[in-house]
Design an enzyme around this catalytic site. Sequence first.
Site, PDB file in Angstrom:
ATOM      1  N   ASP A 135       0.859  -1.187   0.000  1.00 34.11           N
ATOM      2  CA  ASP A 135       0.000   0.000   0.000  1.00 34.11           C
ATOM      3  C   ASP A 135       0.896   1.239   0.000  1.00 34.11           C
ATOM      4  O   ASP A 135       1.695   1.425   0.909  1.00 34.11           O
ATOM      5  CB  ASP A 135      -0.888  -0.023   1.249  1.00 34.11           C
ATOM      6  N   TYR A 137       1.269   5.626  -0.497  1.00 34.78           N
ATOM      7  CA  TYR A 137       0.709   6.794   0.201  1.00 34.78           C
ATOM      8  C   TYR A 137       1.052   7.979  -0.681  1.00 34.78           C
ATOM      9  O   TYR A 137       1.750   8.889  -0.282  1.00 34.78           O
ATOM     10  CB  TYR A 137       1.393   6.861   1.576  1.00 34.78           C
ATOM     11  N   HIS A 142      -3.910  13.993  -0.070  1.00 36.64           N
ATOM     12  CA  HIS A 142      -4.266  13.143   1.072  1.00 36.64           C
ATOM     13  C   HIS A 142      -3.207  13.239   2.175  1.00 36.64           C
ATOM     14  O   HIS A 142      -3.542  13.425   3.348  1.00 36.64           O
ATOM     15  CB  HIS A 142      -4.429  11.696   0.615  1.00 36.64           C
ATOM     16  N   ARG A 151      -0.893  16.315  12.761  1.00 32.59           N
ATOM     17  CA  ARG A 151       0.380  16.861  13.240  1.00 32.59           C
ATOM     18  C   ARG A 151       0.355  18.377  13.213  1.00 32.59           C
ATOM     19  O   ARG A 151      -0.152  19.005  14.138  1.00 32.59           O
ATOM     20  CB  ARG A 151       1.544  16.280  12.425  1.00 32.59           C
ATOM     21  N   GLN A 249      -6.129   2.497  14.421  1.00 37.68           N
ATOM     22  CA  GLN A 249      -4.899   2.950  13.757  1.00 37.68           C
ATOM     23  C   GLN A 249      -4.127   3.953  14.611  1.00 37.68           C
ATOM     24  O   GLN A 249      -2.915   3.861  14.771  1.00 37.68           O
ATOM     25  CB  GLN A 249      -5.291   3.587  12.415  1.00 37.68           C
ATOM     26  N   TYR A 253      -0.280   2.529  15.696  1.00 39.15           N
ATOM     27  CA  TYR A 253       0.654   2.657  14.564  1.00 39.15           C
ATOM     28  C   TYR A 253       2.076   3.061  14.948  1.00 39.15           C
ATOM     29  O   TYR A 253       2.989   2.949  14.140  1.00 39.15           O
ATOM     30  CB  TYR A 253       0.093   3.608  13.490  1.00 39.15           C
ATOM     31  N   LYS A 262      -5.804  -1.976   9.435  1.00 42.10           N
ATOM     32  CA  LYS A 262      -5.823  -2.026   7.976  1.00 42.10           C
ATOM     33  C   LYS A 262      -5.991  -3.427   7.423  1.00 42.10           C
ATOM     34  O   LYS A 262      -6.319  -3.585   6.252  1.00 42.10           O
ATOM     35  CB  LYS A 262      -4.493  -1.479   7.438  1.00 42.10           C
ATOM     36  N   SER A 266      -9.702  -5.414   2.521  1.00 45.14           N
ATOM     37  CA  SER A 266      -9.597  -4.440   1.430  1.00 45.14           C
ATOM     38  C   SER A 266     -10.402  -5.040   0.281  1.00 45.14           C
ATOM     39  O   SER A 266     -10.266  -6.227  -0.010  1.00 45.14           O
ATOM     40  CB  SER A 266      -8.145  -4.239   0.978  1.00 45.14           C
ATOM     41  N   THR A 359      -4.769   6.525  -0.624  1.00 42.71           N
ATOM     42  CA  THR A 359      -6.008   7.283  -0.799  1.00 42.71           C
ATOM     43  C   THR A 359      -5.837   8.382  -1.843  1.00 42.71           C
ATOM     44  O   THR A 359      -4.869   9.140  -1.784  1.00 42.71           O
ATOM     45  CB  THR A 359      -6.425   7.906   0.541  1.00 42.71           C
TER      46      THR A 359
HETATM   47 CA    CA Z   1      -4.394   2.727   2.100  1.00 39.51          CA
END
Ligand code: CA
Length: 425
Positions: A135, A137, A142, A151, A249, A253, A262, A266, A359
Amino acid sequence: MNITANNPALKSWVEVDKSSDFPIQNLPFGIVKNKQLSARAASRIGDFAIDLFALFQLGYLDGLGFEQADFDNNRFNQLMKKGKDGTRMLRNRLAELFSTDNNTLQNKKEDQEKVLIPIAEIENEMPVHVGDYTDFYSSIEHATNVGTLFRDPENALLPNWKYIPVGYHGRASSIILSGEEIHRPKGQQKPKDDEPPVFGPCKLLDFELEMAFITYDGKPLGESISTKEADDFIFGMVLFNDWSARDIQKWEYVPLGPFLAKNFASSISAWIVTLDALEPFRVKGPEQDPKVFPYLEYQGEKNIDINLEVLIQPEEHDEASSICRSNYKYMYWNQTQQLAHHTINGCNIKAGDMYASGTISGPTEDSYGSMLELSWKGSKTVKLKGGEERKFIQDKDTVIMRGHCEKDGVRIGFGEVSTKVLPAK
Ligand code: CA
């Protein structure tokens, strides 16, 4: 080898509605079955599945170097061993057979009845056995939204983000097909900073609007795939809903990244649209600044213009509500770069492996690809038809994702990935 199947002038003797995702220029690949037919390789045109096993047995695929086990099979992995040339030849042959210019199958009614099965009479199975799942990112919108929410809006992107197509290894065993229901996951959460964690059903269940690409076999362990070679190792793409439990999450994480938040499910769409079929829809990607390392530089247009939409359908409603419109073209890191990065250390790849984009959010608030962003971490509501509202996904909601490309009068689509959420077990 030319991709003759992409010719926009091609017309089929099979009637295909203008609004269909599956004209003769698409010819995606999937696995179908029903009570009479064992699971087998198929393609699709309009509202018909094309039974490739039957087509092979009748001799229409002669001379392409395939064998029965390539089609008489409940997954595509074996056929994909023939590589890009193999699947390109197969798709070109299908385009030829179903074109009005060709009489071989057009004039054989009894063969057509064996080969064309109405979609309503079949069910799909997983198109490939997914050995490994990664996966990424790779949407800057996003990553910026998530960084802003969790943050610091001033430093929303982490220092590595514009240098590395960030990713992690996910779980392949829980990738499921559109139509399969899931249960709300349970797990540890820490809703209040100054109190101990709690255990129970996830309260902040979310989807992630993604696309995934599927690879052929790669090179031996220790070798890399360059950006120049990457497309030759990519078979095709599916819609990908990367279900996420935001509260689980957030607590779990640190320091190793996503885990149980996660890996519970899916969902993917059933038909693999080949990268070949998507070639006419290539577009330029966003400017990359700072300049990327040489191994991530690429030539030509590598993003793809795929319109994406997410809908929510509560159980008591007949009509689904559209809540997001985005586009795969927004990706900061394209799949060519993702695959080059993935293998630069010598990591090997296999036929059937799946690589999700991350995403896919766009620049505007209605193009955000998750409830986390659409509800801005639960600070606002997303309105549905009939006066209902959502901040995250509720039990008995069905989440539907659709995607299609359109250009020069040709529409190539993915159908949909649809998944209903049941209460926690
Ligand atoms: Ca993802």
